[in-house]
Write a protein that holds these residues in place. Structure first.
Motif, PDB file in Angstrom:
ATOM      1  N   VAL A 253       0.982  -0.829   0.359  1.00 34.44           N
ATOM      2  CA  VAL A 253      -0.006  -0.447  -0.108  1.00 34.44           C
ATOM      3  C   VAL A 253       0.760   1.633  -0.175  1.00 34.44           C
ATOM      4  N   ASN A 254       1.955   1.478   1.134  1.00 35.95           N
ATOM      5  CA  ASN A 254       2.867   2.515   1.271  1.00 35.95           C
ATOM      6  C   ASN A 254       3.119   2.798  -0.446  1.00 35.95           C
ATOM      7  N   THR A 255       3.682   1.221  -1.180  1.00 38.91           N
ATOM      8  CA  THR A 255       4.743   1.923  -2.455  1.00 38.91           C
ATOM      9  C   THR A 255       3.323   1.791  -3.562  1.00 38.91           C
ATOM     10  N   THR A 256       2.297   1.462  -3.539  1.00 38.63           N
ATOM     11  CA  THR A 256       1.144   1.984  -4.515  1.00 38.63           C
ATOM     12  C   THR A 256       0.927   3.601  -4.323  1.00 38.63           C
ATOM     13  N   SER A 257       1.035   4.072  -3.074  1.00 42.31           N
ATOM     14  CA  SER A 257       1.039   5.682  -2.498  1.00 42.31           C
ATOM     15  C   SER A 257       2.117   6.198  -3.211  1.00 42.31           C
ATOM     16  N   ARG A 258       3.604   5.989  -2.998  1.00 48.09           N
ATOM     17  CA  ARG A 258       4.637   6.356  -3.753  1.00 48.09           C
ATOM     18  C   ARG A 258       4.732   7.486  -5.499  1.00 48.09           C
ATOM     19  N   ILE A 259       4.344   5.873  -5.802  1.00 49.73           N
ATOM     20  CA  ILE A 259       3.818   5.681  -7.010  1.00 49.73           C
ATOM     21  C   ILE A 259       2.847   6.579  -8.021  1.00 49.73           C
ATOM     22  N   LEU A 260       2.000   6.768  -6.815  1.00 40.40           N
ATOM     23  CA  LEU A 260       0.626   8.176  -7.301  1.00 40.40           C
ATOM     24  C   LEU A 260       1.108   9.129  -7.293  1.00 40.40           C
ATOM     25  N   GLY A 261       2.542   9.574  -5.748  1.00 43.47           N
ATOM     26  CA  GLY A 261       3.185  10.772  -6.559  1.00 43.47           C
ATOM     27  C   GLY A 261       4.137  11.031  -7.777  1.00 43.47           C
ATOM     28  N   MET A 262       4.808   9.540  -8.194  1.00 39.52           N
ATOM     29  CA  MET A 262       5.269   9.918  -9.501  1.00 39.52           C
ATOM     30  C   MET A 262       4.668  10.614 -10.785  1.00 39.52           C
ATOM     31  N   CYS A 263       3.432  10.238 -11.210  1.00 36.19           N
ATOM     32  CA  CYS A 263       2.210  10.121 -11.792  1.00 36.19           C
ATOM     33  C   CYS A 263       2.970  12.005 -12.533  1.00 36.19           C
ATOM     34  N   SER A 264       3.064  12.567 -11.463  1.00 35.69           N
ATOM     35  CA  SER A 264       3.860  14.437 -12.215  1.00 35.69           C
ATOM     36  C   SER A 264       4.909  14.321 -12.669  1.00 35.69           C
ATOM     37  N   ALA A 265       5.877  13.774 -12.027  1.00 36.65           N
ATOM     38  CA  ALA A 265       6.800  13.783 -12.603  1.00 36.65           C
ATOM     39  C   ALA A 265       7.220  12.739 -14.083  1.00 36.65           C
ATOM     40  N   VAL A 266       6.665  11.698 -14.274  1.00 39.71           N
ATOM     41  CA  VAL A 266       7.392  11.237 -15.219  1.00 39.71           C
ATOM     42  C   VAL A 266       5.749  11.910 -16.633  1.00 39.71           C
ATOM     43  N   ASP A 267       4.791  12.260 -15.686  1.00 35.60           N
ATOM     44  CA  ASP A 267       4.429  13.251 -17.242  1.00 35.60           C
ATOM     45  C   ASP A 267       3.137  12.467 -17.371  1.00 35.60           C
ATOM     46  N   GLN A 268       2.383  11.323 -16.577  1.00 37.33           N
ATOM     47  CA  GLN A 268       1.756  10.386 -16.766  1.00 37.33           C
ATOM     48  C   GLN A 268       0.855   9.968 -15.897  1.00 37.33           C
ATOM     49  N   ALA A 269      -0.757  10.438 -16.328  1.00 34.41           N
ATOM     50  CA  ALA A 269      -1.839   9.844 -15.739  1.00 34.41           C
ATOM     51  C   ALA A 269      -2.098   8.689 -15.327  1.00 34.41           C
ATOM     52  N   ILE A 270      -1.575   7.481 -15.784  1.00 37.42           N
ATOM     53  CA  ILE A 270      -1.410   6.368 -15.718  1.00 37.42           C
ATOM     54  C   ILE A 270      -0.467   5.935 -15.497  1.00 37.42           C
ATOM     55  N   VAL A 271       0.522   4.598 -14.040  1.00 33.44           N
ATOM     56  CA  VAL A 271       1.424   4.546 -13.668  1.00 33.44           C
ATOM     57  C   VAL A 271       1.562   3.381 -12.845  1.00 33.44           C
ATOM     58  N   ILE A 272       1.716   2.442 -14.072  1.00 28.91           N
ATOM     59  CA  ILE A 272       1.595   1.031 -13.562  1.00 28.91           C
ATOM     60  C   ILE A 272       3.033   0.417 -13.137  1.00 28.91           C
ATOM     61  N   SER A 273       3.301  -0.094 -11.611  1.00 28.67           N
ATOM     62  CA  SER A 273       4.213  -0.676 -11.094  1.00 28.67           C
ATOM     63  C   SER A 273       4.573  -2.151 -12.471  1.00 28.67           C
TER      64      SER A 273
END
Length: 411
Positions: free
Chosen positions: A356-376
């Motif tokens: 769950v914590n990792t998912t939260s960190r991935i959500l924070g990466m959306c702006s950094a990679v300029d993507q609306a959907i980011v998937i591990s």
């Protein structure tokens, strides 16, 4: 087939047996659809010539205002839900149920073979077409809410309305109706037990989600009781909400959240996922990998549907002159602790754990990679050959996460 002819003593004995049986159904939380049909068949056997029985009661549901359970001698059982609304439909306003609830009377009795201009409701014509000769309805209220808006009495008061029709040539006799009145108290108690159960299911499902509701109502309510399950985790967030909340009036913010959340929740639940909680402008949901075959693929399909849904929704909002926004979404998979966490008297049924914590960190990466959907990679890697739109964004170090994560998006 005509019901058997019983004398008063035999009918009284049959109704006494039925009273005890009804109470037992309430104690066992038997579903209404199960006991109503059996009860009506037993009433016919007891000599009361029923053609149709309808029981209406208030629903505690965000979208449903009233429920009606119906039995017909030839058609069995059915349940109909009526939408919660601020304006009652004209068909309902012209019904005997509304008349009964809106007036200081406990019963309505109308011989359908002898129309009464004062009680000539449109639905009576339908009953006559079906061969009905007599109509009887009564109400029993449990709790009245005097401060509620009187748009629809059935949606603001606790109680039941029971209506009967018969196709017996001479209609109901006084003995028939007296026998049914004798059965009303246990029938209403059983119906109230069912209503309380339905209320608990509807309210907990609305506030907790369907799966968590079932677990809590089955007795899974001990603080700290959790279960480890594999899941695909969804973290959803609206873009630019903080700025919008500073410029838009409160009612517009609530309207906007409800509009976008409705789309997201509908997509998740339609794909078998469970929305666990709302967090300001975001929501947390899971797709249980033990319950959903190919949950990774299903979660990605839901993400694609959400993207398309937002396009349609934003087109509509623009046409209506309303503020529009977009979303960010993170998908990750892993084992989570699913269960009750919180204080002694205030619990939350949710998921926790490193995934769950990792998912939260991935959500924070959306702006950094300029993507609306980011998937591990935990979600994407097994599907790369079958979903060519999955594109790698590279490997990243995420704050607080030990291993580097390869992230993907949907081209």
């Amino acid at each position: 087939m005509a019901p058997p002819t019983l004398d008063n003593r035999e009918m009284a004995a049959a109704l006494s047996d039925l009273t005890a049986w009804l109470i037992q159904q309430g104690l066992e939380n038997t579903p209404v659809e199960t006991w109503l049909g059996a009860c009506c068949n037993r009433l016919v056997t007891a000599g009361i010539p029923l053609q149709r029985v309808s029981i209406s009661l208030r629903a505690h549901h965000p979208e449903i205002g009233t429920m009606a359970f119906r039995w017909t001698r030839d058609g069995g059982n059915e349940r109909e839900n009526f939408e919660r609304t601020t304006e009652a439909p004209e068909e309902y306003l012209q019904s005997p149920i509304y008349y009964l609830l809106s007036n200081n009377t406990e019963e309505i009795r109308q011989k359908l073979t002898v129309p009464d201009p004062a009680l000539n409701f449109p639905i009576f014509n339908l009953f006559r077409e079906r061969g009905a000769t007599d109509y009887f309805a009564t109400k029993r209220m449990f709790l009245r809410k005097d401060n509620a808006a009187p748009v629809d009495p059935m949606q603001t008061e606790e109680g039941v309305v029971v209506s009967l029709t018969t196709d017996a040539p001479d209609g109901f006799t006084d003995d028939h109706l007296d026998g049914f009145r004798q059965l009303l108290p246990p029938l209403c108690v059983t119906m109230k037990c069912a209503a309380n159960r339905l209320m608990a299911e509807d309210i907990t499902a609305a506030y907790m989600g369907r799966d968590a509701s079932k677990r809590v109502l089955s007795g899974d309510i001990s603080r700290g009781s959790t279960q480890t399950i594999p899941a695909v985790i969804w973290y959803f967030d609206l873009k630019g909400f903080t700025k919008m909340s500073e410029t838009l009036p409160g009612p517009a913010i609530i309207e906007m959240l409800n509009d976008y959340f409705a789309e997201a929740v509908d997509v998740v639940e339609r794909h078998g996922g469970n929305v666990l909680k709302f967090m300001g402008d975001g929501l947390l949901a899971i797709f249980d990998m033990d319950q959903i075959p190919d949950a990774r693929r299903v979660a990605i399909e839901a993400a694609l549907e959400l993207r398309d849904g937002f396009i349609t929704l934003n087109d509509r909002r623009k046409a209506d002159g309303l503020t529009v926004t977009d979303f960010t979404l993170a998908l990750h998979a892993g084992d989570v602790l699913y269960g009750n966490i919180g204080g002694k008297n205030r619990l939350d049924f949710t998921v926790i754990g490193p995934a769950v914590n990792t998912t939260s960190r991935i959500l924070g990466m959306c702006s950094a990679v300029d993507q609306a959907i980011v998937i591990s990679a935990k979600v994407a890697a097994p599907l790369l050959e079958s979903i060519p739109d999955l594109v790698s964004l590279g490997q990243y170090r995420l704050r607080g996460v030990r291993e580097r994560q390869e992230l993907f998006t949907l081209d």
